[in-house]
Design an enzyme around this catalytic site. Structure first.
Site, PDB file in Angstrom:
ATOM      1  N   SER A 144     -27.348  20.205  23.545  1.00 35.67           N
ATOM      2  CA  SER A 144     -27.931  20.651  22.578  1.00 35.67           C
ATOM      3  C   SER A 144     -26.912  20.029  21.393  1.00 35.67           C
ATOM      4  O   SER A 144     -26.502  18.937  21.226  1.00 35.67           O
ATOM      5  CB  SER A 144     -28.376  21.935  22.451  1.00 35.67           C
ATOM      6  OG  SER A 144     -29.138  22.354  21.418  1.00 35.67           O
ATOM      7  N   ASP A 297     -32.540  19.506  15.924  1.00 36.45           N
ATOM      8  CA  ASP A 297     -31.403  19.460  16.550  1.00 36.45           C
ATOM      9  C   ASP A 297     -31.310  18.496  17.522  1.00 36.45           C
ATOM     10  O   ASP A 297     -32.257  17.889  17.931  1.00 36.45           O
ATOM     11  CB  ASP A 297     -30.811  20.856  17.159  1.00 36.45           C
ATOM     12  CG  ASP A 297     -31.582  21.269  18.170  1.00 36.45           C
ATOM     13  OD1 ASP A 297     -32.735  20.724  18.415  1.00 36.45           O
ATOM     14  OD2 ASP A 297     -31.167  22.133  19.075  1.00 36.45           O
ATOM     15  N   ASP A 299     -31.432  17.926  20.696  1.00 38.30           N
ATOM     16  CA  ASP A 299     -32.250  18.025  21.933  1.00 38.30           C
ATOM     17  C   ASP A 299     -33.981  18.042  21.415  1.00 38.30           C
ATOM     18  O   ASP A 299     -34.490  18.262  22.277  1.00 38.30           O
ATOM     19  CB  ASP A 299     -31.952  18.631  23.118  1.00 38.30           C
ATOM     20  CG  ASP A 299     -31.807  20.102  22.825  1.00 38.30           C
ATOM     21  OD1 ASP A 299     -31.571  20.555  21.564  1.00 38.30           O
ATOM     22  OD2 ASP A 299     -31.828  20.844  23.718  1.00 38.30           O
ATOM     23  N   ASP A 301     -35.501  20.747  20.466  1.00 37.91           N
ATOM     24  CA  ASP A 301     -36.025  21.843  20.489  1.00 37.91           C
ATOM     25  C   ASP A 301     -36.173  23.069  19.338  1.00 37.91           C
ATOM     26  O   ASP A 301     -37.109  23.723  19.287  1.00 37.91           O
ATOM     27  CB  ASP A 301     -35.647  22.700  21.653  1.00 37.91           C
ATOM     28  CG  ASP A 301     -34.190  23.202  21.633  1.00 37.91           C
ATOM     29  OD1 ASP A 301     -33.718  22.654  20.796  1.00 37.91           O
ATOM     30  OD2 ASP A 301     -33.879  23.954  22.641  1.00 37.91           O
TER      31      ASP A 301
END
Length: 555
Positions: A144, A297, A299, A301
């Site tokens: 992440s 961010d 990734d 999400d």
């Protein structure tokens, strides 16, 4: 005919997610450094008191020179080795695709059909694809927004949500039995087993796009200008493609941040919660006179926004404010629906909850972690209509075709909201002021404290133990009216002298209520941190919040 289970495996990031060999590399480099230190001893030197004759001194000087050459040769060898290890580390930093292939091979060796993504994908991609492909599980390789050393896997169930706490614990027991993670016998696949590994079909993303388009509808024509950054992550090209499919092209990308970069080299933290992550976006917005700045961010999400007014002033929004704005918009969008319901985490602020009450929308609080919101969605009755879910940590979901937080579906929805307001001469800031005027103003602040190592872990435990055993009856002049201890599963109502059960799973969280709002204390489950959440409607909020933080952590 053999019946196969199906797994979906997505290497989300060959940028933020890496297979970390840091310990092994550090040990090797440490050994090299020790060898350098061992190799270098002071040579013989001649002082005024030495009683060497000239011949012995010349021999000693020659020996020292020979030793010095040997040491220099050794140093060069060791430094070459260090460079080799550094290069190896750089290669390891980009091994997520290889890690994904290893997992795919192991699954296939167990006669499990696998869908393997051919490039990096977003977290929402994985959640949606698990559901679309009717897979039994999904695996996400990602760190992440965290540094690459945090790389690992997220595991999803057949409903597209992350595994429950109990299922995660069961999986962890199997992982713990493996021993050294780098000493695993990898299987050789038969031809039949190799045929079990498939690429993710293109229609998966096409159907995801259709769901987003159905959620958003038409973005009205306006002169709204948007700046977008993926913070070196996976939301490019998917966000530009979705916006173009919705006929919205009035956006500019922060080019230097929309390229994959495992080091997140343009920011100190690739986290949209961090105001500094928007510095380059603000610079570009000033150049093109943009109105709305959006960042996801790595990734994809979670999402953050910044607004720029006509005078060039910058307005930041925290997760609770963004949550309240999105809930406000979803309430307007779903006026015809009965039995509407929204979910938020127990540490999210009071603003959205108050807004739901104001509009007679049902709400429920759940433990921190979007898997708990997904579980509530899964258990909704046919008569209930989910309209929104969020966590204060910038995670939002407007429609549950994904069962995790989904920044991708939120980007065009937020743009549509802002475009409609722009056509009325208004901003999101004006909407937020209207909300607080109607339901009250809740100020929110998060304090995060890091305590490393075993001593740090003990300190965090001591803070929680002390706060449980010595919970104050008053803090900073605010009277405590109730205490929720999610570890004991009990709520104490101090006004009515009553104790009741909390109908949520146990968690190491303590929540203190005042007439003015609440504070919550929660250790992180993944990092050596403990967090204090403050959500209050009171005068001198910043001063009060800081005093509460000091009372807990500096006592």
């Amino acid at each position: 005919m053999k019946r196969y289970s199906t797994a979906l495996l997505i290497c989300t990031l060959s940028l933020a997610g890496q297979l970390a060999h840091a310990d092994m590399i550090d040990d090797a480099i440490g050994n090299i450094q020790q060898a350098i230190n061992d190799a270098y001893h002071p040579g013989d030197s001649r002082s005024d008191d030495d009683d060497y004759d000239d011949g012995r001194y010349q021999d000693s000087r020659q020996q020292s020179a020979d030793r010095q050459r040997q040491y220099d040769d050794r140093r060069r060898q060791l430094e070459d080795r260090r460079r080799e290890l550094d290069e190896r580390q750089r290669q390891l930093d980009r091994l997520s695709p290889e890690f994904a292939q290893i997992i795919a091979n192991i699954l296939a060796s167990l006669d499990i059909k696998v869908y393997l993504a051919d490039t990096y994908r977003t977290t929402p991609d994985l959640s949606f694809a698990v559901r679309y492909l009717q897979a039994d599980a999904g695996v996400m390789i990602t760190a992440s927004h965290n540094p690459k050393d945090y790389n690992g896997i997220k595991v999803y169930g057949e409903d597209g949500a992350q595994l429950s706490t109990d299922d995660s614990a069961r999986l962890s027991t199997y992982i713990d039995k493996l021993g050294h993670p780098l000493h695993i016998n990898l299987p050789s696949l038969t031809t039949e087993q190799q045929s079990l590994i498939h690429s993710v079909p293109s229609e998966v993303r096409e159907d995801y796009f259709k769901n987003v388009q159905d959620l958003v509808g038409t973005i009205p024509q306006s002169d709204l200008k948007v700046v977008f950054t993926s913070l070196h992550g996976t939301s490019v090209p998917v966000v530009p493609d979705i916006l173009s499919s919705l006929n919205f092209n009035q956006f500019e990308l922060v080019a230097s941040q929309c390229e994959p970069d495992s080091d997140f080299s343009s920011v100190a933290s690739a986290n949209p919660e961090d105001h500094k992550a928007f510095d380059q976006s603000i610079e570009l917005a000033n150049q093109i006179d943009a109105d709305l700045l959006i960042g996801t961010d790595p990734d994809a999400d979670r999402l953050g926004i910044v607004e720029r007014d006509a005078e060039g002033n910058i307005h930041y929004y925290n997760g609770n404010q963004i949550g309240a704005l999105l809930l406000n918009y979803r309430i307007k969008q779903t006026e015809e629906l009965p039995n509407r319901i929204m979910f938020q985490s127990i540490v999210s602020g009071g603003l959205a909850k108050s807004l739901a009450q104001y509009h007679n929308v049902n709400f429920k609080e759940v433990l921190t972690g979007f898997k708990y919101i997904a579980a509530e969605i899964r258990h909704l009755s046919p008569e209930q209509n989910f309209i929104f879910g969020y966590e204060e940590s910038y995670g939002f979901l407007a429609r549950p075709f994904v069962r995790d937080k989904d920044a991708i579906q939120i980007v065009p929805l937020m743009i549509k909201y802002a475009a409609e307001l722009k056509n009325k001469g208004r901003m999101l800031k004006d909407e937020l002021e209207d909300i607080t005027r109607n339901v009250g103003n809740f100020n929110d602040k998060l304090f995060s404290h890091t305590f490393e190592g075993t001593q740090g872990k003990a300190k965090i435990e001591n803070i929680m133990t002390q706060f449980r055993s010595e919970t104050p009856s008053e803090m900073c002049g605010l009277k405590v009216i109730a205490i929720e201890d999610f570890e004991t599963g009990k709520k104490t109502d101090l006004q009515n002298d009553e104790v009741s059960d909390i109908t949520l799973p146990k968690a190491n969280v303590i929540k203190i209520y005042f007439n003015e709002g609440f504070i919550a204390l929660r250790p992180s489950g993944t990092e050596p941190k403990i967090k204090l959440y403050v959500s209050l409607s009171c005068d001198h909020f910043d001063v009060v919040a800081q005093k509460m933080n000091d009372a807990i952590f500096n006592s």
